[in-house]
Design an enzyme around this catalytic site. Sequence first.
Site, short mmCIF file in Angstrom:
data_model
loop_
_atom_site.label_atom_id
_atom_site.label_comp_id
_atom_site.label_asym_id
_atom_site.label_seq_id
_atom_site.Cartn_x
_atom_site.Cartn_y
_atom_site.Cartn_z
N GLU A 119 36.56 42.54 37.49
CA GLU A 119 35.48 42.22 38.43
C GLU A 119 34.98 40.81 38.14
O GLU A 119 34.72 40.46 36.99
CB GLU A 119 34.34 43.23 38.30
N GLY A 147 40.37 37.76 39.50
CA GLY A 147 41.53 38.63 39.52
C GLY A 147 42.84 37.91 39.32
O GLY A 147 43.75 38.41 38.65
N ASP A 167 41.33 45.49 45.59
CA ASP A 167 40.15 45.84 46.39
C ASP A 167 39.04 44.81 46.19
O ASP A 167 37.86 45.16 46.10
CB ASP A 167 39.67 47.24 45.99
#
Length: 298
Positions: A119, A147, A167
């Site tokens: 995150e 990421g 995501d």
Amino acid sequence: MKKILWFGVLFPLCALLSGFSAQSEVIYTKKSLYRDIAVVEEHGLRCLIFALVKRDSVQTCQYQDESDSRLVYAYSQMVMGGLLLNPQPQKILLIGLGGASIPNVLSEVYPQAKMDVVELDQAVVDVARDYFRFRQTDNISVTVADGRVFVKRAGMQKKHYDFIILDAFTGDYIPEHLMTSEFLQEVKKLMTDDGVLVANTWGSSRLYDYESATYRYVFGRFFNFKVTPEGGNRIIIASKQKLPSKSVLQQRAQPLVDKLARYNVLINRYPSLMSTQEDWDTSVRPLTDQYSPANLLR
């Protein structure tokens, strides 16, 4: 994808949100390095909201009743469709935490699986822990990082995963550097031979054709998973192996039905909605680090 809510700029965050009423209760706000964050409660739901300049984006909603484990939004339910390609994941990578609905479910269904969660925003990790029942355990590791940086380093460390979920959303859409063929090639190198990649995208995105062409370029045929033909969430499910037939998917769904029913995941219905048909303009170029979404949208 996360639900987008429009509201008038003259109203406070807690008032007149589409899907929320003036009685919504804002229980937490935070200005992080990347965005304004709020947690809102109403009608038995607790929702994580990213406040943007022109609109608000609901990232995750969760039922306030701790005994109610149902996934609220279709996209989080649909992500579980990747289990039809690998019903027993042992090493999971999730890029993008949000309100942690997906890792919460996976950690309950597969308590022995090892999970790396990436995150970008520490404030999001804090909110997921404090308001959305997310817990780090011996099997769940959280890294606060971009990421793409994590994927690059994981490749250098020879890490491999059999279930990878993309995501990550800014609130507007997927960060452009997480959509290119170069990035997906790096992700592909992290996949085990029987590994599965699940990507949360949006069916009505102006980048639909380009995203599709990029995944096709990197992975070959993939499953295009949509509940509605136009618009709504589109889940891309890709593998390094030949994709299984519909009959095999249906067979694999049966042992998962009872495991996933309590989360409102109707896994036995998914095979009929997963298609390999190329429903995009196949003449478009794949996205690259030089040919990016920002360039396309100018």
